[in-house]
Design an enzyme around this catalytic site. Structure first.
Site, PDB file in Angstrom:
ATOM      1  N   GLU A   1       0.857  -1.191   0.000  1.00 18.26           N
ATOM      2  CA  GLU A   1       0.000   0.000   0.000  1.00 18.26           C
ATOM      3  C   GLU A   1       0.892   1.240   0.000  1.00 18.26           C
ATOM      4  O   GLU A   1       0.450   2.330   0.329  1.00 18.26           O
ATOM      5  CB  GLU A   1      -0.988  -0.024   1.163  1.00 18.26           C
ATOM      6  CG  GLU A   1      -0.389  -0.301   2.511  1.00 18.26           C
ATOM      7  CD  GLU A   1      -1.434  -0.362   3.619  1.00 18.26           C
ATOM      8  OE1 GLU A   1      -2.147   0.641   3.780  1.00 18.26           O
ATOM      9  OE2 GLU A   1      -1.498  -1.365   4.317  1.00 18.26           O
TER      10      GLU A   1
ATOM     11  N   CYS B   1      -3.433  -3.593   4.537  1.00 17.88           N
ATOM     12  CA  CYS B   1      -2.495  -4.543   5.153  1.00 17.88           C
ATOM     13  C   CYS B   1      -2.846  -5.994   4.831  1.00 17.88           C
ATOM     14  O   CYS B   1      -2.117  -6.914   5.199  1.00 17.88           O
ATOM     15  CB  CYS B   1      -2.456  -4.343   6.668  1.00 17.88           C
ATOM     16  SG  CYS B   1      -2.005  -2.676   7.116  1.00 17.88           S
TER      17      CYS B   1
ATOM     18  N   HIS C   1      -1.761  -9.737  12.544  1.00 16.52           N
ATOM     19  CA  HIS C   1      -1.352  -8.467  11.944  1.00 16.52           C
ATOM     20  C   HIS C   1      -1.217  -7.500  13.124  1.00 16.52           C
ATOM     21  O   HIS C   1      -2.159  -7.339  13.909  1.00 16.52           O
ATOM     22  CB  HIS C   1      -2.421  -7.982  10.961  1.00 16.52           C
ATOM     23  CG  HIS C   1      -2.261  -6.538  10.602  1.00 16.52           C
ATOM     24  ND1 HIS C   1      -1.089  -6.040  10.076  1.00 16.52           N
ATOM     25  CD2 HIS C   1      -3.105  -5.477  10.726  1.00 16.52           C
ATOM     26  CE1 HIS C   1      -1.234  -4.743   9.882  1.00 16.52           C
ATOM     27  NE2 HIS C   1      -2.441  -4.371  10.266  1.00 16.52           N
TER      28      HIS C   1
HETATM   29  N1  COA Z   1       0.655   4.322  30.705  1.00 15.66           N
HETATM   30  C1  COA Z   1       0.208   3.162  30.194  1.00 15.66           C
HETATM   31  N2  COA Z   1      -0.769   3.084  29.237  1.00 15.66           N
HETATM   32  C2  COA Z   1      -1.269   4.246  28.779  1.00 15.66           C
HETATM   33  C3  COA Z   1      -0.845   5.491  29.270  1.00 15.66           C
HETATM   34  C4  COA Z   1       0.163   5.525  30.290  1.00 15.66           C
HETATM   35  N3  COA Z   1       0.628   6.651  30.799  1.00 15.66           N
HETATM   36  N4  COA Z   1      -1.529   6.464  28.613  1.00 15.66           N
HETATM   37  C5  COA Z   1      -2.364   5.840  27.754  1.00 15.66           C
HETATM   38  N5  COA Z   1      -2.214   4.496  27.849  1.00 15.66           N
HETATM   39  C6  COA Z   1      -2.898   3.438  27.089  1.00 15.66           C
HETATM   40  C7  COA Z   1      -4.368   3.695  26.895  1.00 15.66           C
HETATM   41  O1  COA Z   1      -5.126   3.327  28.036  1.00 15.66           O
HETATM   42  C8  COA Z   1      -4.650   2.811  25.695  1.00 15.66           C
HETATM   43  O2  COA Z   1      -4.724   1.459  26.077  1.00 15.66           O
HETATM   44  P1  COA Z   1      -6.140   0.671  26.034  1.00 15.66           P
HETATM   45  O3  COA Z   1      -6.661   0.863  24.658  1.00 15.66           O
HETATM   46  O4  COA Z   1      -5.754  -0.714  26.345  1.00 15.66           O
HETATM   47  O5  COA Z   1      -6.990   1.343  27.063  1.00 15.66           O
HETATM   48  C9  COA Z   1      -3.365   2.941  24.876  1.00 15.66           C
HETATM   49  O6  COA Z   1      -2.358   3.445  25.771  1.00 15.66           O
HETATM   50  C10 COA Z   1      -3.472   3.874  23.688  1.00 15.66           C
HETATM   51  O7  COA Z   1      -4.045   5.061  24.138  1.00 15.66           O
HETATM   52  P2  COA Z   1      -5.098   5.869  23.252  1.00 15.66           P
HETATM   53  O8  COA Z   1      -5.481   7.088  23.992  1.00 15.66           O
HETATM   54  O9  COA Z   1      -6.173   4.945  22.759  1.00 15.66           O
HETATM   55  O10 COA Z   1      -4.148   6.226  22.032  1.00 15.66           O
HETATM   56  P3  COA Z   1      -4.371   7.239  20.868  1.00 15.66           P
HETATM   57  O11 COA Z   1      -5.727   7.817  20.854  1.00 15.66           O
HETATM   58  O12 COA Z   1      -3.222   8.184  20.932  1.00 15.66           O
HETATM   59  O13 COA Z   1      -4.254   6.342  19.521  1.00 15.66           O
HETATM   60  C11 COA Z   1      -4.020   4.561  17.979  1.00 15.66           C
HETATM   61  C12 COA Z   1      -3.774   5.031  19.421  1.00 15.66           C
HETATM   62  C13 COA Z   1      -3.496   3.143  17.807  1.00 15.66           C
HETATM   63  C14 COA Z   1      -5.520   4.567  17.673  1.00 15.66           C
HETATM   64  C15 COA Z   1      -3.290   5.532  17.020  1.00 15.66           C
HETATM   65  O14 COA Z   1      -1.921   5.443  17.247  1.00 15.66           O
HETATM   66  C16 COA Z   1      -3.586   5.266  15.556  1.00 15.66           C
HETATM   67  O15 COA Z   1      -4.534   5.806  15.009  1.00 15.66           O
HETATM   68  N6  COA Z   1      -2.748   4.442  14.860  1.00 15.66           N
HETATM   69  C17 COA Z   1      -2.929   4.136  13.471  1.00 15.66           C
HETATM   70  C18 COA Z   1      -4.063   3.186  13.167  1.00 15.66           C
HETATM   71  C19 COA Z   1      -3.897   1.825  13.736  1.00 15.66           C
HETATM   72  O16 COA Z   1      -2.810   1.396  14.078  1.00 15.66           O
HETATM   73  N7  COA Z   1      -5.008   1.083  13.799  1.00 15.66           N
HETATM   74  C20 COA Z   1      -5.013  -0.274  14.307  1.00 15.66           C
HETATM   75  C21 COA Z   1      -5.919  -1.214  13.592  1.00 15.66           C
HETATM   76  S1  COA Z   1      -5.420  -1.481  11.911  1.00 15.66           S
END
Ligand code: COA
Length: 385
Positions: free
Chosen positions: A81, A113, A236
């Site tokens: 991709e 993916c 994945h």
């Molecule tokens: N200590 C430990 N864990 C912590 C923390 C801290 N200080 N602060 C936050 N976290 C945890 C959150 O609780 C969460 O875990 P949980 O989902 O088990 O509750 C995790 O860290 C991620 O936090 P979140 O606020 O959801 O992250 P985000 O909004 O910044 O985004 C993604 C995370 C993955 C959605 C983002 O990076 C993204 O969009 N990535 C690209 C798309 C992707 O990878 N998609 C996956 C499916 S293909």
């Protein structure tokens, strides 16, 4: 027997530490390290693209083939991709750079993916029709969400290449019937002309997990097999924490001892994904390699494979381990890596170009590996460092 006779990969030399990135982004490092389960992220410069990564993986895949064996390669399917061209297939670059046969079929496929799994399934079916041929499946991607975006921490880059054939030297063979599920959604996409994805992160998380639940159940309804017979599940992994969430999702479908064993093996087996980051099409196959290097399975074991591509397509299938294999070239890549600062990573990120004319040097490329030497009138030329 039809299956994968060899699997290997390639990852860039440069990486950034997640704890450094967290500090630079004013986040608690524990969010990246524990909350998302990532340690490091592979980083490319402007002199690397999806094609150069794949060339380096295939170089390692075919290094022991003699001329007769090379001439048996009749198809090269490139799943990506991170395409560099809207028309020409990346796999055609292999003909000159690695002297692959002209009398073959070279093309590129895409479904986020999931593309690697689509390519592999197609390769198994083609070899069943033409048992005298070898097929190369290449997954190659650079995950890009943009500097200072929420997705930034889930970037990475790398390529996994596989040889599919009918041979007595198969290491992994398909087992039973796949289960798949698709839906038209906009959890992640990259419109033409954009070099970073547009993502609705939480929607993609939910969709990934819901699709997993669906295809996991469908798979076991289709055949005479119970989940307890599966040694472990390869996922994945856009970030490794999501694999744990996947296991949690199907906890009610399996015995507690199986669930606990799968969690234990997952935590050991996620190591390389946590070190490299997301490599999109190759991510599932990186998890497979990682589990292999951790010694998490042996001959005769059945391995669950969960593939997910945003947009979205999910599939669960099973591979049977016919024999274990060695990958010294992968271990070499991990020994030979270079940490860079967040500032250096940001500068490299900005080097990626859609210019039609540009020249690059070989900085950051390991000796003997391919890099993008220059672009002339939009045509890309690769050379070994
Ligand atoms: N200590 C430990 N864990 C912590 C923390 C801290 N200080 N602060 C936050 N976290 C945890 C959150 O609780 C969460 O875990 P949980 O989902 O088990 O509750 C995790 O860290 C991620 O936090 P979140 O606020 O959801 O992250 P985000 O909004 O910044 O985004 C993604 C995370 C993955 C959605 C983002 O990076 C993204 O969009 N990535 C690209 C798309 C992707 O990878 N998609 C996956 C499916 S293909």
């Amino acid at each position: 027997m039809i299956g994968i006779s060899k699997i290997t990969g390639y990852f860039p030399q440069r990486y950034v530490k997640m704890k450094d990135l967290a500090v630079a982004r004013c986040e608690d490092p524990q969010k990246y390290l524990i909350g998302l389960g990532q340690e490091k992220m592979a980083v490319v410069g402007g002199n690397e693209d999806g094609v150069s990564l794949g060339l380096n993986a295939v170089k390692r895949l075919i290094k022991d083939l003699d001329d007769r064996e090379k001439s048996q390669i009749k198809m090269v399917i490139w799943a990506t991709e991170s395409s560099t061209d809207e028309s020409k297939a990346a796999s055609l670059n292999l003909i000159d750079t690695l002297q692959l046969p002209n009398n073959g079929r070279y093309f590129e496929i895409k479904e986020a993916c999931y593309g690697g799994t689509a390519a592999l399934t197609l390769a198994f079916a083609q070899v069943a029709l033409h048992p005298e041929t070898k097929i190369i499946v290449v997954t190659s991607d650079i995950a890009r969400y943009g500097l200072k975006t929420k997705g930034e921490v889930t970037q990475g880059a790398g390529s996994i290449a596989m040889m599919v054939e009918d041979s007595s030297n198969i290491v992994l063979s398909p087992f039973g019937q796949s289960a798949y599920y698709a839906k038209n959604i906009a959890d992640f996409y990259r419109p033409q002309g954009q070099n970073a994805a547009i993502v609705q992160g939480q929607l993609s998380n939910q969709s990934y997990l819901n699709f997993f639940y669906q295809v996991f159940q469908d798979f076991f309804k289709k055949q005479d097999l119970v989940p307890e017979e599966i040694k472990l599940i390869n996922f994945h992994l856009p970030y490794t924490k999501i694999g744990l969430k996947g296991l949690e999702k199907v906890k009610d479908q399996v015995s507690l001892s199986t669930y606990e064993e799968w969690v234990k093996l997952f935590n050991q087996g996620k190591a390389l994904n946590a070190e490299i980051g997301n490599i999109y099409t190759g991510s599932l196959y990186l998890n497979l390699i990682s589990n292999m290097l951790q010694g998490n399975f042996s001959s005769g074991d059945l391995l669950g494979m969960y593939s997910y591509g945003s947009g979205a397509q999910g599939e669960f299938y099973v591979l049977k381990v016919q024999q274990l294999w060695k990958m010294p070239e992968i271990e070499d890549l991990f020994i030979n890596r270079k940490a860079i600062s967040v500032e250096e990573y940001e500068n490299l990120y900005r080097e990626t170009t859609s210019n039609l004319n540009q020249t690059f040097n070989s900085e950051g490329i390991r000796h003997g590996d391919f890099y993008l030497k220059f672009i002339k009138n939009g045509e890309r030329f690769y050379e070994q460092a």
